[in-house]
Design an enzyme around this catalytic site. Sequence first.
Site, PDB file in Angstrom:
ATOM      1  N   ASP A   1      -3.341   4.640  -2.534  1.00  0.00           N
ATOM      2  CA  ASP A   1      -4.812   5.320  -1.931  1.00  0.00           C
ATOM      3  C   ASP A   1      -5.305   6.411  -2.710  1.00  0.00           C
ATOM      4  OD1 ASP A   1      -5.877   4.132   0.459  1.00  0.00           O
ATOM      5  OD2 ASP A   1      -4.059   4.634   1.484  1.00  0.00           O
TER       6      ASP A   1
ATOM      7  N   ARG B   1       0.880  -1.028  -0.091  1.00  0.00           N
ATOM      8  CA  ARG B   1       0.209  -0.021   0.085  1.00  0.00           C
ATOM      9  C   ARG B   1       0.959   1.220   0.009  1.00  0.00           C
ATOM     10  NH1 ARG B   1      -4.483   1.516   4.718  1.00  0.00           N
ATOM     11  NH2 ARG B   1      -5.035   3.531   3.656  1.00  0.00           N
TER      12      ARG B   1
ATOM     13  N   SER C   1      -9.262   5.831  13.051  1.00  0.00           N
ATOM     14  CA  SER C   1      -8.412   7.032  13.442  1.00  0.00           C
ATOM     15  C   SER C   1      -8.245   7.963  12.214  1.00  0.00           C
ATOM     16  CB  SER C   1      -7.098   6.147  13.915  1.00  0.00           C
ATOM     17  OG  SER C   1      -6.587   5.507  13.042  1.00  0.00           O
TER      18      SER C   1
END
Length: 809
Positions: free
Chosen positions: A568, A511, A626
């Site tokens: 992302d 990622r 979070s």
Amino acid sequence: MKIGDRASLVRHVGPKDIELFAAVSGDANPAHLDAGFAAHGPFGHVVVHGMWTAALISAVLGTRLPGPGTIYLDQQIRFNKPVSPGDTITAEVEVAELIEGKNRVRLTTTARNQRGEVVLSGEALVLAPVEQVTWVPGDLPEAVVLPKGRWQGFVEEARALPPVRAAVVHPCSKSAILGAIEVRDEGLLDPILIGPGAKIRAAAAEAGVSLDGFRIEETEHSHAAAARAVELAACGKVQVLVKGSLHSDELLAAVVSKSGGLRTERRISHVYAMDVPAYRKPVIVTDAAINIAPTLEHKRDICQNAVDLMRLLGRDQPKVAVLAAVETVNATMPATLDAAALTVMAARGQITGALVDGPLAFDNAISPEAVATKGIVSQVAGEADILLVPDLEAGNMLAKQLIYFAGATAAGLVLGARVPIVLTSRADPLSARIASAALAKLVAAAAPRPLASGVIDFRDEPFEVRLTREGKTFSGPITADPGDLTAVLNQAFAWLAGHFNLSRLAVIGHRVVHGGDVFTGPARITDQVIAQIDALARLAPLHQPQSLALIRAMRGLYPDVPQTASFDTAFHATNPPLIRRFALPRALYDQGIKRYGFHGLSYRYIAGQLGDLATDAKVVAAHLGSGASLCAIRGGKSIDSSMGFSTLDGIPMATRSGALDPGVILHLMGEMGQSLKQVETMLYRESGLLGVSGFEADSRELMASTRPEAAEAIDLFCLRIAGEVARLATSMGGIDALVFTAGIGEHQPGIRARVAARLGWLGAELDPDANEAGSRRISTAASRVQLLVIPTDEESIIAQEAVSEEAAT
């Protein structure tokens, strides 16, 4: 008749002769029937039953010499050589002695193969007829050797697989309860019984069986049972649905419900996977149970569903015959037009993995003789693996005729949903129910699923690697210096090698937070790609260096294993320029100062879970953890998102500020004299829920706290989420559904309730019970905005992209 007279006959022996002799005699010795077993025997191959050869001697005696009316009295046999399938045997008798006054004849008996080798020898004593008998035999009955169940191999393959959890929906009849017990005892499915408990137990009592060991999910009625089963399947708690004693329409209505979560981009369809004894291979008939009058597009999906199943069963390129009444296109016969169109669609790649041809009449689809007679040139004609029928009426009649006239065993499955559905009838024999369950298990097992998940948390004490596999958690200590990433990974993967065969590692996926405008999809990692990722570190200074360090360390540990990067930001590459632009000098946009959006891997996964909504549904997904953001999704694509240039933007997070008036930063650095590093630390690590509450970043602790500062932090969090939902709805021109996902979104009903309450003006109406239960749909039936809870799985997207990228290169 005199001494020296001879007679003989010649027969060729093949596999079907062996099977027929075994069926008639009951001699199922594997030396004659099982090639694998016989390979380890004295001859290294299957041999023909010795008494089959001896029977040829009897045939000569009874039909040739002495002839009709002969009665066996004695036979001595020596088997000199084995007879093999494919041999041609000549059986011969010769008169050796005429016993006066008793009509008895002694004959030598011999059988030779095509090479002249004696395979049988001996002597026969018979009672010959007193006078010559002239007898014209009539036609003998024709013996047809029907194969044993062709599904047996698939059943055994399914038994060998790990257990698959199945929801048996409303098993409130004797047959439904017995069916659940059958598939459990056969080692195929692990059933959960869903329905009214009292009725289920009454059905078990009627059947005289115990429900010990069965889990029962209590529901009020059959409709609720169907809804609950679909809910369990949507959240991955069951992998197969099994129809009990409710109507098929009731179960399928829940499956295709827009709020159920089992719909995909495919239309669902029914397949009869059939073992027709008179046909030389398994065949699928579709659709004979669900789609009444399918359109051309529907037929494409029906065809693809069947093709995918047949490929799963080992047919690499199934042959699909699109049935009609004739094999030529006729403008007045719509079925022939659809058949021709489907043939072209397959040729153009709109149907994949199969040979498709049509229109074909039924005889031309399955009979090579009919094909030869009519001179049809086709790779499919006469060899069909799949029979695609024009409509439900034709399909149902064909299937029932094959079952009841031709003795077919039919396994019934519904495909095209996220899980296979076993759809059988009370009239189905046990063999059909077992075959259906076996195929469902094979389909479910073929669906990609993670073997395990794990984490190395550098903040943990003790420092360790944790692995969760099949519901069990394992951990291994790490003694390496946390600052030495290569050493940490080396030790962690050495420990993992005790749980997995890492020599089979095919590809490693990473990622990467920021792909800028360079990466709009996954990329195979090369030196050049690493340099490009590094160049983007200025846009994500906190995240990008960590990703690069991990990539470099893993390349060092596994230099020969391909590695890929998933970004992302890539999912948001579809945002239009107007959305991406800041109201800053135009030149800055071209220098990369623009909105990128983040959490794209999560949103890509969520977009793939929205098959139960309309294709163009306007959806806002709220990734609340979070780190938190929201995304507007329409047609599977990102339209807008709350995060922009950096991961600081949007709603408040655990320790990050969210959107902020730029004047605040100017004031902090100007009037208050704070350094860039101080402001950066405050915005990333000291703000958000922690900053507002003054003592806690964890929303769970804040929700449980009685301090007013905690309540204020939660209220601000929910207010900003609701405000962002409204803004994103404006970008799409409306909203049909709001999806809650990630840690907070999936597990904190109190947060969801507060957000929903602030969206009442949009028509959002929360179902409190469904919300507390964590159901997929938590809105009421009257709600104008669907409220959904969908667990995200970013790792699965990374894995999928890694596999697809590696396959593409």
